[in-house]
Design an enzyme around this catalytic site. Structure first.
Site, PDB file in Angstrom:
ATOM      1  N   ARG A 204       0.972  -1.143   0.123  1.00 24.10           N
ATOM      2  CA  ARG A 204       0.035   0.033  -0.073  1.00 24.10           C
ATOM      3  C   ARG A 204       0.909   1.122   0.049  1.00 24.10           C
ATOM      4  O   ARG A 204       0.496   2.415  -0.746  1.00 24.10           O
ATOM      5  CB  ARG A 204      -1.091  -0.130   1.162  1.00 24.10           C
ATOM      6  CG  ARG A 204      -2.051   1.376   1.249  1.00 24.10           C
ATOM      7  CD  ARG A 204      -3.238   0.978   2.295  1.00 24.10           C
ATOM      8  NE  ARG A 204      -2.666   1.163   3.487  1.00 24.10           N
ATOM      9  CZ  ARG A 204      -3.119   0.940   4.635  1.00 24.10           C
ATOM     10  NH1 ARG A 204      -4.715   0.584   4.585  1.00 24.10           N
ATOM     11  NH2 ARG A 204      -2.712   1.146   5.887  1.00 24.10           N
TER      12      ARG A 204
ATOM     13  N   LYS B  61      -2.936   6.877   1.338  1.00 24.37           N
ATOM     14  CA  LYS B  61      -2.755   7.345   2.847  1.00 24.37           C
ATOM     15  C   LYS B  61      -1.713   8.157   2.848  1.00 24.37           C
ATOM     16  O   LYS B  61      -0.374   7.975   3.146  1.00 24.37           O
ATOM     17  CB  LYS B  61      -2.123   5.851   3.353  1.00 24.37           C
ATOM     18  CG  LYS B  61      -2.584   5.961   4.957  1.00 24.37           C
ATOM     19  CD  LYS B  61      -2.488   4.696   5.601  1.00 24.37           C
ATOM     20  CE  LYS B  61      -2.224   4.525   7.025  1.00 24.37           C
ATOM     21  NZ  LYS B  61      -3.500   5.207   7.677  1.00 24.37           N
TER      22      LYS B  61
HETATM   23  N1  PXG Z   1      -9.292   4.377   7.115  1.00 25.77           N
HETATM   24  C1  PXG Z   1      -8.426   5.575   7.321  1.00 25.77           C
HETATM   25  C2  PXG Z   1      -8.897   6.875   6.943  1.00 25.77           C
HETATM   26  C3  PXG Z   1      -7.221   5.187   8.031  1.00 25.77           C
HETATM   27  O1  PXG Z   1      -6.317   6.292   8.244  1.00 25.77           O
HETATM   28  C4  PXG Z   1      -7.957   2.857   8.189  1.00 25.77           C
HETATM   29  C5  PXG Z   1      -9.053   3.222   7.542  1.00 25.77           C
HETATM   30  C6  PXG Z   1      -7.774   1.403   8.528  1.00 25.77           C
HETATM   31  O2  PXG Z   1      -6.894   1.004   7.756  1.00 25.77           O
HETATM   32  P1  PXG Z   1      -5.784  -0.424   8.184  1.00 25.77           P
HETATM   33  O3  PXG Z   1      -4.989  -0.660   7.098  1.00 25.77           O
HETATM   34  O4  PXG Z   1      -4.995   0.223   9.501  1.00 25.77           O
HETATM   35  O5  PXG Z   1      -6.578  -1.416   8.441  1.00 25.77           O
HETATM   36  C7  PXG Z   1      -6.949   3.954   8.473  1.00 25.77           C
HETATM   37  C8  PXG Z   1      -5.751   3.561   9.125  1.00 25.77           C
HETATM   38  C9  PXG Z   1      -3.093   6.502  13.862  1.00 25.77           C
HETATM   39  C10 PXG Z   1      -3.278   5.350  12.969  1.00 25.77           C
HETATM   40  O6  PXG Z   1      -2.167   6.597  14.222  1.00 25.77           O
HETATM   41  C11 PXG Z   1      -4.171   5.414  11.988  1.00 25.77           C
HETATM   42  C12 PXG Z   1      -4.435   4.469  11.027  1.00 25.77           C
HETATM   43  C13 PXG Z   1      -3.869   3.112  11.472  1.00 25.77           C
HETATM   44  C14 PXG Z   1      -2.978   3.217  12.339  1.00 25.77           C
HETATM   45  C15 PXG Z   1      -2.613   4.313  13.289  1.00 25.77           C
HETATM   46  O7  PXG Z   1      -3.946   7.392  13.824  1.00 25.77           O
HETATM   47  N2  PXG Z   1      -5.506   4.685  10.135  1.00 25.77           N
END
Ligand code: PXG
Length: 290
Positions: free
Chosen positions: A50, A149
């Site tokens: 990703r 991201k």
């Molecule tokens: N939507 C958004 C906008 C994200 O930023 C997810 C969904 C979930 O994706 P994953 O791949 O983690 O299942 C995310 C992920 C943090 C933090 O420190 C944010 C995420 C993941 C880990 C830590 O705020 N966002």
């Protein structure tokens, strides 16, 4: 703590980037949030893939190969003697001049931080979340595609501020058509009958790694898994609802905009998916200590 920057390790005080870095000046860069459990980095290949896809979309050249990046993530955990941790992988456009042209930035910065994970309180998982939809619309696909991201999280932060004002932990963001996109840092799922439903990426969601894993687990437990546009109404009348993300894992939702979901307690299927997800995190992943 030892922090990786462009192939070298620094302590917290000396791990710095330039004030001219376009990551700081313009949010021009990308990141990943990864977790390690029990001495293994969970779904590392998916996160690396990703990251490189986000880079491609921004025409950002990462000065390392995916194999080198994989090794660097594992090595950073090892040097910090961590077995269970949170890993933040960042690639910025690098230092340039005041002026947003990325062509002036010749040295992208690769940063890897591995730290102890701050978990949500167990009560949030036991009771489930009370959340709201917020007025801030999810970024348009053709503006800043939510599939990237990127370091520019203002859209999500504005929604988070609105959740804070409403006195809840998370916000559901709708897209410009009024369909459910995702939360500020988590994807959304509902259970309805024998179906497990989640919005498609075209609704304005990140391709969540946890989301992908939960879709696979859902099929294993006999649910019909489908990506489909969801309205607020669909959420209100769902049997069960939960959020997924690397940090939160799976977290049940029991109230949305004042409407009680199901019987107001974390759902039976949600609990089964949580159990299976925990089993996977404990038993799979890239070993840190070989
Ligand atoms: N939507 C958004 C906008 C994200 O930023 C997810 C969904 C979930 O994706 P994953 O791949 O983690 O299942 C995310 C992920 C943090 C933090 O420190 C944010 C995420 C993941 C880990 C830590 O705020 N966002």
């Amino acid at each position: 703590m030892k922090i990786f920057i462009n192939g070298k390790y620094f302590n917290e005080k000396t791990a710095t980037v330039s004030v001219f870095d376009h990551g700081l000046l313009y949010g021009d860069g990308i990141f990943e949030g990864i977790r390690a459990y029990n001495g293994r980095v969970f779904k590392l290949k998916e996160h690396i893939d990703r990251l490189y896809n986000s880079a491609k979309a921004l025409l950002l050249t990462i000065p390392m190969t995916p194999v080198e990046m994989t090794r660097a993530v594992v090595e950073t955990c090892r040097r910090n003697k961590l077995r269970d941790c949170y890993i933040r992988l960042i690639v910025t456009r690098g230092p340039g001049s005041l002026g947003l042209n990325p062509n002036r930035c010749k040295n992208p910065q690769v940063i890897i931080i591995a730290d102890k994970i701050q978990l949500y309180p167990p009560s949030m998982y036991q009771k489930g979340l009370d959340i709201v939809t917020v007025p801030t619309t999810r970024n348009l696909i053709n503006a800043v595609n939510p599939a990237i991201k990127s370091l520019n999280y203002l859209n999500n932060i504005l929604a988070k501020i609105e959740a804070n004002i409403a006195g809840v932990e998370e916000a559901i963001m709708l897209n410009a058509q009024g369909f459910v996109a995702e939360c500020t840092g988590d994807n959304v799922f509902i259970v309805k009958g024998d179906e497990l439903l989640t919005p498609p990426l075209t609704a304005g969601a990140l391709y969540g790694i946890t989301r992908g894993t939960v879709m696979q687990i859902g099929e294993q437990v006999g649910l019909r898994v489908r990506e489909t546009d969801l309205t607020r109404y669909d959420l209100f009348v769902a049997d069960e609802c939960f959020l997924t993300g690397t940090g939160a894992e799976l977290i049940p939702v029991v109230k949305i905009d004042g409407r009680v979901i199901g019987n107001g307690k974390p759902g039976k299927l949600t609990k089964e998916l949580v159990r299976r997800y925990h089993d996977l995190t404990q038993s799979t992943g890239e070993p840190i200590y070989k």
